[in-house]
Scaffold this active site. Structure first.
Site, PDB file in Angstrom:
ATOM      1  N   GLY A   1       8.988  -5.433  -8.481  1.00  0.00           N
ATOM      2  CA  GLY A   1       9.848  -4.345  -8.935  1.00  0.00           C
ATOM      3  C   GLY A   1      11.327  -4.667  -8.752  1.00  0.00           C
TER       4      GLY A   1
ATOM      5  N   SER B   1       9.307   5.246  -3.484  1.00  0.00           N
ATOM      6  CA  SER B   1       9.123   4.321  -2.372  1.00  0.00           C
ATOM      7  C   SER B   1       8.119   4.919  -1.404  1.00  0.00           C
ATOM      8  CB  SER B   1      10.466   4.113  -1.652  1.00  0.00           C
ATOM      9  OG  SER B   1      10.242   3.524  -0.387  1.00  0.00           O
TER      10      SER B   1
ATOM     11  N   GLY C   1       0.799  -1.226   0.000  1.00  0.00           N
ATOM     12  CA  GLY C   1       0.000   0.000   0.000  1.00  0.00           C
ATOM     13  C   GLY C   1       0.827   1.268   0.000  1.00  0.00           C
TER      14      GLY C   1
ATOM     15  N   VAL D   1      10.885   2.615 -11.081  1.00  0.00           N
ATOM     16  CA  VAL D   1      10.335   3.924 -11.454  1.00  0.00           C
ATOM     17  C   VAL D   1      10.939   4.959 -10.510  1.00  0.00           C
ATOM     18  CG1 VAL D   1       8.229   5.297 -11.709  1.00  0.00           C
ATOM     19  CG2 VAL D   1       8.212   2.856 -12.275  1.00  0.00           C
TER      20      VAL D   1
ATOM     21  N   ARG E   1       8.302   4.776   1.624  1.00  0.00           N
ATOM     22  CA  ARG E   1       9.067   5.340   2.741  1.00  0.00           C
ATOM     23  C   ARG E   1       9.541   6.771   2.470  1.00  0.00           C
ATOM     24  NH1 ARG E   1      10.527   1.256   6.316  1.00  0.00           N
ATOM     25  NH2 ARG E   1      10.337  -0.830   5.447  1.00  0.00           N
TER      26      ARG E   1
ATOM     27  N   HIS F   1       4.267   1.302  -8.029  1.00  0.00           N
ATOM     28  CA  HIS F   1       3.262   0.228  -7.925  1.00  0.00           C
ATOM     29  C   HIS F   1       2.374   0.222  -9.176  1.00  0.00           C
ATOM     30  CE1 HIS F   1       3.842   1.177  -3.467  1.00  0.00           C
ATOM     31  NE2 HIS F   1       4.140  -0.103  -3.517  1.00  0.00           N
TER      32      HIS F   1
HETATM   33  P1  AMP Z   1       6.006  -2.476  -1.524  1.00  0.00           P
HETATM   34  O1  AMP Z   1       4.615  -1.931  -1.442  1.00  0.00           O
HETATM   35  O2  AMP Z   1       7.065  -1.469  -1.231  1.00  0.00           O
HETATM   36  O3  AMP Z   1       6.175  -3.778  -0.782  1.00  0.00           O
HETATM   37  O4  AMP Z   1       6.226  -2.832  -3.060  1.00  0.00           O
HETATM   38  C1  AMP Z   1       5.342  -3.661  -3.766  1.00  0.00           C
HETATM   39  C2  AMP Z   1       5.949  -3.985  -5.111  1.00  0.00           C
HETATM   40  O5  AMP Z   1       6.172  -2.775  -5.829  1.00  0.00           O
HETATM   41  C3  AMP Z   1       7.311  -4.678  -4.989  1.00  0.00           C
HETATM   42  O6  AMP Z   1       7.415  -5.663  -6.005  1.00  0.00           O
HETATM   43  C4  AMP Z   1       8.275  -3.549  -5.227  1.00  0.00           C
HETATM   44  O7  AMP Z   1       9.521  -3.961  -5.735  1.00  0.00           O
HETATM   45  C5  AMP Z   1       7.518  -2.717  -6.248  1.00  0.00           C
HETATM   46  N1  AMP Z   1       8.003  -1.337  -6.247  1.00  0.00           N
HETATM   47  C6  AMP Z   1       8.079  -0.495  -5.190  1.00  0.00           C
HETATM   48  N2  AMP Z   1       8.628   0.674  -5.559  1.00  0.00           N
HETATM   49  C7  AMP Z   1       8.913   0.566  -6.883  1.00  0.00           C
HETATM   50  C8  AMP Z   1       9.508   1.440  -7.851  1.00  0.00           C
HETATM   51  N3  AMP Z   1       9.927   2.655  -7.538  1.00  0.00           N
HETATM   52  N4  AMP Z   1       9.631   0.991  -9.116  1.00  0.00           N
HETATM   53  C9  AMP Z   1       9.221  -0.266  -9.454  1.00  0.00           C
HETATM   54  N5  AMP Z   1       8.650  -1.124  -8.589  1.00  0.00           N
HETATM   55  C10 AMP Z   1       8.510  -0.719  -7.328  1.00  0.00           C
END
Ligand code: AMP
Length: 251
Positions: free
Chosen positions: A145, A183, A29, A174, A185, A35
């Site tokens: 990602g 991110s 989320g 991205v 974060r 995402h």
């Molecule tokens: P997260 O919500 O951070 O656990 O990420 C969910 C998915 O989105 C994971 O497969 C991440 O690697 C991908 N993801 C997060 N940030 C990026 C980004 N900047 N570019 C590409 N994929 C991303």
């Protein structure tokens, strides 16, 4: 878009689904363009796209970090609906950890290095939740990602090791205009740190060696967990205040 909070309700729905091709994007989320790029990739090749929004408590080695993790389900669901997602899964921890985490997936080698060396139990939590989600969704293709490069490799290896019938698709990182990898974060960074944060990508890309990149980052006020070259990638994790940033580039 249909939204499920109950995984047993979802499983009943899933059993009746007769789609040629199902794509799945697991997320925690606080959605951003990174995402949404995964969602777009899934929509391009699949008849049906499922996205999960679940802040997985088991992958946080630090309780404070878990508590502070950004969350906005309402905004996430609106974005997913607008992006053309067919189903959103929004379980709570009890829906996913029906066994109270008696069972988990542990990888013994690569998961102990890089982020794993600094975040004990992190990849056990990641692999375990991804295994559970993949079993719940049974997608043809699942999208991850490259930003979380170690995670992507471990998930790929897990699906091979356990003969899981899913194709893992990697999507490029991205970035913001200044190069910072998007991110959830990043929301924690104040204006000054947000400006500093772009130096992470620049240092990885422009330094001759991993050690040069590390020294540059220390000079720019980062606390560096690691910078390492592995095969054709340079991977790093570094902190600005309480915010831990990770990134990687091809070398
Ligand atoms: P997260 O919500 O951070 O656990 O990420 C969910 C998915 O989105 C994971 O497969 C991440 O690697 C991908 N993801 C997060 N940030 C990026 C980004 N900047 N570019 C590409 N994929 C991303």
């Amino acid at each position: 878009m249909k939204t499920f909070t109950s995984m047993s309700q979802w499983q009943i729905y899933r059993d009746k689904l007769q789609q040629d091709s199902i794509g799945f994007v697991p997320t925690m989320g606080a959605l951003h363009q990174g995402h949404l790029a995964l969602v777009e990739a899934s929509r391009k090749t699949n008849m049906f796209t499922v996205v999960s929004v679940f802040v997985n408590p088991k992958q946080f080695d630090d309780g404070q970090d878990f508590k502070a993790y950004p969350s906005n389900h309402q905004a996430d669901l609106e974005q997913l609906e607008k992006a053309g997602v067919d189903v959103a899964l929004v379980p709570d921890a009890a829906q996913i950890y029906v066994d109270d985490y008696r069972f988990k997936v542990t990888e013994m080698e690569f998961s102990q290095r890089l982020c794993g060396a600094h975040r004990p139990g992190h990849f056990d939590g990641v692999l375990t939740v991804v295994m559970r989600l993949l079993n719940l969704v049974r997608p043809d293709n699942a999208y991850f990602g490259e930003k979380d490069y170690q995670q992507l490799q471990l998930i790929r290896d897990m699906t091979t090791a356990f003969f899981m019938p899913v194709n893992i698709v990697a999507c490029a990182t991205v970035r913001e205009a200044d190069g910072l990898a998007m991110s959830s974060r990043n929301q924690h960074l104040d204006t000054r740190r947000r400006r500093q944060a772009a130096a992470l990508y620049a240092a990885l890309k422009n330094s001759c060696t991993a050690n040069d990149a590390k020294q540059t980052l220390i000079g720019k006020g980062f606390e560096v967990d690691y910078v390492e070259d592995i095969a054709d990638r340079r991977l790093a994790a570094a902190r600005l205040g309480n915010t831990r940033l990770i990134d990687n580039v091809q070398i």
